[in-house]
Design an enzyme around this catalytic site. Structure first.
Site, PDB file in Angstrom:
ATOM      1  N   ARG A   1     -25.480   0.396  47.227  1.00  3.85           N
ATOM      2  CA  ARG A   1     -25.378  -0.659  46.260  1.00  3.85           C
ATOM      3  C   ARG A   1     -24.729  -1.896  46.775  1.00  3.85           C
ATOM      4  NH1 ARG A   1     -21.307   3.303  43.085  1.00  3.85           N
ATOM      5  NH2 ARG A   1     -22.589   4.597  44.423  1.00  3.85           N
TER       6      ARG A   1
ATOM      7  N   LYS B   1     -18.531  10.643  56.395  1.00  2.50           N
ATOM      8  CA  LYS B   1     -19.181  11.903  55.751  1.00  2.50           C
ATOM      9  C   LYS B   1     -18.928  12.977  56.654  1.00  2.50           C
ATOM     10  CE  LYS B   1     -23.418   9.827  53.922  1.00  2.50           C
ATOM     11  NZ  LYS B   1     -23.288  10.271  52.465  1.00  2.50           N
TER      12      LYS B   1
HETATM   13  N1  BES Z   1     -26.997   7.757  51.287  1.00  2.00           N
HETATM   14  C1  BES Z   1     -26.045   8.320  50.436  1.00  2.00           C
HETATM   15  C2  BES Z   1     -26.876   8.987  49.211  1.00  2.00           C
HETATM   16  C3  BES Z   1     -27.444  10.176  49.443  1.00  2.00           C
HETATM   17  C4  BES Z   1     -27.171  11.478  49.477  1.00  2.00           C
HETATM   18  C5  BES Z   1     -28.794  10.203  50.028  1.00  2.00           C
HETATM   19  C6  BES Z   1     -27.873  12.653  49.535  1.00  2.00           C
HETATM   20  C7  BES Z   1     -29.528  11.203  50.242  1.00  2.00           C
HETATM   21  C8  BES Z   1     -29.137  12.443  49.981  1.00  2.00           C
HETATM   22  C9  BES Z   1     -25.165   7.283  49.809  1.00  2.00           C
HETATM   23  O1  BES Z   1     -25.079   6.225  50.375  1.00  2.00           O
HETATM   24  C10 BES Z   1     -23.923   7.856  49.347  1.00  2.00           C
HETATM   25  O2  BES Z   1     -23.108   8.339  50.258  1.00  2.00           O
HETATM   26  N2  BES Z   1     -23.417   8.010  48.202  1.00  2.00           N
HETATM   27  C11 BES Z   1     -22.334   8.528  47.809  1.00  2.00           C
HETATM   28  C12 BES Z   1     -21.619   7.709  46.866  1.00  2.00           C
HETATM   29  C13 BES Z   1     -20.178   7.848  46.633  1.00  2.00           C
HETATM   30  C14 BES Z   1     -19.313   7.645  47.781  1.00  2.00           C
HETATM   31  C15 BES Z   1     -19.751   7.032  45.329  1.00  2.00           C
HETATM   32  C16 BES Z   1     -22.502   9.819  47.403  1.00  2.00           C
HETATM   33  O3  BES Z   1     -23.416   9.936  46.536  1.00  2.00           O
HETATM   34  O4  BES Z   1     -22.026  10.695  47.773  1.00  2.00           O
HETATM   35 ZN    ZN Z   2     -23.212   6.363  51.874  1.00  2.00          ZN
END
Ligand code: BES
Ligand code: ZN
Ligand code: ZN
Length: 494
Positions: A347, A273
């Site tokens: 997931r 991230k």
């Molecule tokens: N933990 C994050 C989702 C999240 C985003 C939680 C904002 C709380 C606030 C999750 O694991 C994630 O990073 N999801 C990605 C998925 C993508 C790579 C398909 C996302 O939502 O960007």
């Molecule tokens: Zn994530």
């Protein structure tokens, strides 16, 4: 904090703060009576429009020895009767003011409550508003902390019944479960590791006599939990699959599973991230926190239902041993997964968590996860997204959500979306290819759920708030704890 339900004649008791609501079209009987004793000044303020009655407008008035209550807090309620969530807001605003003026005792007497508010939900909502509104994460500042002094809260109403007393008990359990979840989430990642999450679960189990089971890495290997193990392999923190078992109805074969995503810190892994706001990812165990908070409430209220709580806890870290985009994993049950983004880790851990819930005999599964950024785009911080393979199951859950005032909205699961998670080389891929990121994430989990009635709740938007709300301070909200507890209660009454 001690709560009492008293009949409204107690408005004349000496308390530090007496809280009353008033409408834009009038002060109401009780406030008029008090105003009369104070010489009519409040009515004047209302007539002049200084007190307009606007929703949640408030005014603190010193009674300067002219009245038994030392201070009055008047809160506007607009022109409509108060519904349960309005009562939570009123109580939340009131308790914050009580803390500010360092009141030791407070009485609340709302004016004109909607007919949808039962005796039970009246006291429940006020108690929840007070406890949730008073919450503050202790934190780690070494400066001297201001201690809370509020000790007693009287709820004044027409005539107290057993139902009111019952509502106090429920409200206390729901709110304490919620603040337990908030504490777990607000605790930073270096202090809320998977091991510490397991300790929190152990404390709950000990308090309420639940069975506790914690799977270690070797157990996960034995069960073939290749998805959870892959996410965990980049971290030096040991992963834990945490299980609490509550048997409230031994005669029944039904087992309700509450399954939570417990990523104690989500860096994104190799698909790292960006630095901006990454600190918030300490909240990525919000699903786990909701499940544990609900179990705290369940332990207090003992509904007649069987529940297994399953929490998949790990960090998601980049390192020389981390899993990589392109890797293929085998989850519990044998399905293969192609990893296209290591940041879509929630997931993956849930695939094994629902697999384990089924192994434990779950007949109904509710999973909760801070799963996708896409849900924040779709529904913001107001509404939790739900998906299901059983509309009848979801409708009973939505009924519980209506009662707690937590907002939940269904997303579709049309077959047309399913092609977006088809992999060329495995049974499924962990990255959707056709937009609708929250839907494809939910459908990924469904693949591992199979035919068991299932509800998926994406709380990525609702589990965390960036601003102070009436009964939710900024940071962790503890969303869905109350609804899960309410659902357990309703399930027991079927
Ligand atoms: N933990 C994050 C989702 C999240 C985003 C939680 C904002 C709380 C606030 C999750 O694991 C994630 O990073 N999801 C990605 C998925 C993508 C790579 C398909 C996302 O939502 O960007
Ligand atoms: Zn994530
Ligand atoms: Zn995550």
């Amino acid at each position: 904090m001690e709560f009492k339900v008293l009949d409204k004649s107690h408005w004349h008791d000496a308390v530090d703060l007496l809280v009353l609501t008033y409408r834009s079209d009038g002060l109401g009987e009780l406030l008029s009576q008090i105003d009369h004793e104070l010489g009519g000044a409040i009515q004047n303020l209302h007539s002049e429009g200084v007190l307009s009655g606007k929703v949640n407008e408030s005014m603190l008035i010193h009674t300067l020895g002219q009245f038994p209550a030392k201070q009055l807090l008047l809160i506007g309620q607009g022109c409509a009767p108060l519904r349960a969530n309005d009562l939570r807001s009123v109580a939340g605003i009131a308790v914050k003011e009580a803390k500010r003026v360092r009141a030791k005792s407070m009485a609340i007497a709302p004016f004109q409550v909607d007919s949808s508010v039962t005796h039970h939900s009246f006291s429940q909502a006020l108690v929840e508003g007070v406890i949730l509104g008073a919450y503050r994460f202790k934190g780690y500042s070494t400066a001297e902390q201001v201690t809370d002094v509020l000790q007693s809260v009287n709820l004044l109403l027409e005539s107290p019944t057993d139902q009111h007393a019952c509502g106090v008990r429920c409200g206390t359990a729901y709110a304490d479960g919620t603040i337990l979840a908030r504490d777990l989430m607000n605790t930073p990642g270096n202090k809320m590791t998977p091991t510490n999450l397991a300790h929190a679960a152990r404390d709950i189990a000990e308090r309420h006599g639940f069975l506790l089971e914690v799977l270690e890495r070797s157990d996960m290997e034995r069960f073939g939990m290749g998805a959870l193990l892959a996410v965990a392999q980049g971290s030096v923190e040991l992963p834990k699959m945490i299980v609490l078992k509550y048997s409230g109805n031994p005669q029944s074969d039904d087992v309700l599973a509450y399954v939570g995503k417990g990523i104690t810190f989500d860096t994104g892994g190799i698909s790292l991230k960006s630095a901006d706001g990454m600190d918030d990812m300490k909240m990525d165990m919000g699903g786990a926190a909701a499940v544990l908070g609900a179990m705290e409430a369940v332990g207090r209220l003992k509904p007649s239902v069987n529940i297994v709580a399953v929490v998949a806890a790990t960090e998601n870290m980049p390192s020389g041993s981390a899993y990589k985009p392109g890797d293929v994993l085998t989850a519990m049950g044998g399905k293969t997964i192609e990893v296209l983004n290591t940041d879509a880790e929630g997931r993956l851990v849930l695939a094994d968590a629902v697999g384990y819930a089924k192994h434990l005999g779950a007949t109904h599964i509710i999973d909760l996860a801070t799963l996708t950024g896409a849900v924040v785009v779709a529904l913001g911080s107001i509404t939790t997204a739900a998906m299901t393979n059983s509309d009848t199951f979801l409708s009973t859950f939505l009924d519980a959500a209506k009662r707690t005032g937590e907002k939940v909205w269904q997303l579709p699961t049309f077959d047309e979306y399913k092609k977006f998670i088809k992999s060329d080389i495995a049974d499924v891929k962990n990255l959707g290819s056709g937009g609708a990121g929250s839907i494809t994430a939910g459908l990924f989990i469904e693949k591992f759920v199979g035919d068991t009635p299932w509800i998926h709740l994406d709380i990525a938007g609702t589990a965390w708030t960036k601003e102070d709300l009436d009964f939710t301070p900024k940071g962790a909200s503890g969303v869905m704890v109350r609804t899960l507890a309410q659902y357990a209660k309703q399930y027991g009454k079927r």
